[in-house]
Design a protein around this motif. Sequence first.
Motif, PDB file in Angstrom:
ATOM      1  N   GLN A  57      92.684  16.697 -11.123  1.00 32.44           N
ATOM      2  CA  GLN A  57      93.237  17.473 -10.022  1.00 32.44           C
ATOM      3  C   GLN A  57      94.197  18.549 -10.519  1.00 32.44           C
ATOM      4  N   VAL A  58      94.930  18.251 -11.574  1.00 36.84           N
ATOM      5  CA  VAL A  58      95.821  19.260 -12.165  1.00 36.84           C
ATOM      6  C   VAL A  58      95.011  20.457 -12.650  1.00 36.84           C
ATOM      7  N   ARG A  59      93.885  20.179 -13.278  1.00 36.95           N
ATOM      8  CA  ARG A  59      93.032  21.279 -13.762  1.00 36.95           C
ATOM      9  C   ARG A  59      92.515  22.123 -12.598  1.00 36.95           C
ATOM     10  N   ARG A  60      92.159  21.483 -11.499  1.00 38.08           N
ATOM     11  CA  ARG A  60      91.674  22.220 -10.332  1.00 38.08           C
ATOM     12  C   ARG A  60      92.795  23.065  -9.709  1.00 38.08           C
ATOM     13  N   THR A  72      82.556  17.715  -4.771  1.00 41.30           N
ATOM     14  CA  THR A  72      81.345  17.609  -5.583  1.00 41.30           C
ATOM     15  C   THR A  72      81.286  16.249  -6.249  1.00 41.30           C
ATOM     16  N   CYS A  73      80.081  15.767  -6.433  1.00 43.61           N
ATOM     17  CA  CYS A  73      79.881  14.455  -7.069  1.00 43.61           C
ATOM     18  C   CYS A  73      80.334  14.464  -8.528  1.00 43.61           C
ATOM     19  N   ALA A  74      80.260  15.652  -9.143  1.00 45.49           N
ATOM     20  CA  ALA A  74      80.585  15.745 -10.571  1.00 45.49           C
ATOM     21  C   ALA A  74      82.073  15.972 -10.820  1.00 45.49           C
ATOM     22  N   ASP A  75      82.850  16.153  -9.755  1.00 40.13           N
ATOM     23  CA  ASP A  75      84.261  16.491  -9.930  1.00 40.13           C
ATOM     24  C   ASP A  75      85.067  15.291 -10.410  1.00 40.13           C
ATOM     25  N   VAL A 123      95.599  28.302  -8.755  1.00 40.14           N
ATOM     26  CA  VAL A 123      96.746  29.186  -9.039  1.00 40.14           C
ATOM     27  C   VAL A 123      96.282  30.484  -9.686  1.00 40.14           C
ATOM     28  N   GLU A 124      95.362  30.365 -10.643  1.00 37.75           N
ATOM     29  CA  GLU A 124      94.857  31.569 -11.306  1.00 37.75           C
ATOM     30  C   GLU A 124      93.979  32.391 -10.362  1.00 37.75           C
ATOM     31  N   SER A 125      93.226  31.725  -9.500  1.00 32.52           N
ATOM     32  CA  SER A 125      92.317  32.435  -8.598  1.00 32.52           C
ATOM     33  C   SER A 125      93.069  33.292  -7.583  1.00 32.52           C
ATOM     34  N   ASP A 139      94.442  22.684   0.375  1.00 32.46           N
ATOM     35  CA  ASP A 139      93.744  21.400   0.467  1.00 32.46           C
ATOM     36  C   ASP A 139      93.444  20.927  -0.950  1.00 32.46           C
ATOM     37  N   MET A 140      93.877  19.727  -1.281  1.00 34.05           N
ATOM     38  CA  MET A 140      93.668  19.192  -2.623  1.00 34.05           C
ATOM     39  C   MET A 140      92.165  19.018  -2.887  1.00 34.05           C
ATOM     40  N   PRO A 141      91.774  18.902  -4.158  1.00 35.35           N
ATOM     41  CA  PRO A 141      90.346  18.798  -4.498  1.00 35.35           C
ATOM     42  C   PRO A 141      89.604  17.755  -3.663  1.00 35.35           C
TER      43      PRO A 141
END
Length: 339
Positions: free
Chosen positions: A124-127, A114-117, A132-134, A104-106
Amino acid sequence: MDMDMLYMLLVAGGTLALPILAFLASFFLWPSTLINIYYWYWRRTLGMQVRYVDCGGYRFCYSVRGKPGTRPSILLLHGFSAHKDMWLSVVKFLPKHLHLLCVDMPGHAGTSRTCADDYSILGQVRRIHQFVESVRLNKKPFHLVGTSMGGSVAGVYAARYPAHVCGLTLICPAGLRYPTESRFLKQLQALRRAGVSEGLPLIPSTPQEMEDMLQLCSHVRFKVPQQILQGLVDVRLPHNDFYKEVFMKIVEEDSRHCLQDHMTQITAPLQVIWGKQDQVLDVSGAEVLVGALPGCEVQLLQNCGHSVVMERPRKTAKLVLDFIVAQQGLQSSSSKKQS
């Protein structure tokens, strides 16, 4: 007829009647519940397991099938206002031994909102990189697939993290400067000129608007029952303010052409799939990608619109799998020559 036989028939009739009545009640009274049950059933049937992974207080929801093997793992990124289950129609036609992940995308569906996202393409690339790392997907290069908004995110991800991606499939991707304007982009321009921010074609709030959106996204014309349209609206309605927030982010100047700005940095083998009758993002976008990356492989699907994944799932699965197998064959030949 004796009483025992009559009793057995009544019990049997009651047993059959209960699920039928439950279905009818869901169809007419709670169509959104029926839609959720439908996705649950198909996930279960196809062997997709829903999982969660937490990273720094942020939670990703994804479905997975299989384990890493000789073929690359495949990560699939859905489009705007969709969810991981939109890929089920394609998953049905992919071999069960492949390692598949649909996230599911951010902010969408089960992933944290989140409001701060930052819901821009780069945000979205950063998320997705965090995801991927998680799940440690980057231990071995994987094949990345993205459609529409997810296509823009996938392309920029491949440009920014080339070591992670061994192959890339972009399906009707957003983020380009299209030589020919689509019907959807013309509608957006008309809304801007009129100073209207409501009634965005991809954010329906009534059954009629839902039907209009389906016709915009799909070349195939089919009649959807009013109850199902209402169910689709009921599922989306609580999230429409969020969808509008995301939409305004991805059409801002720094996101609108984000894939175009990064496409020359893509080094992974690239496959482009596009519906010739796409009314959301014009098929002329394929020419833009070919111009920047002449080695990319392009498949244009006749009698197909923007919803390639839904309209041509079998064909999509075959094209992606054939591309992965072909790339592995080329890599094997290259390795033999070097040795």
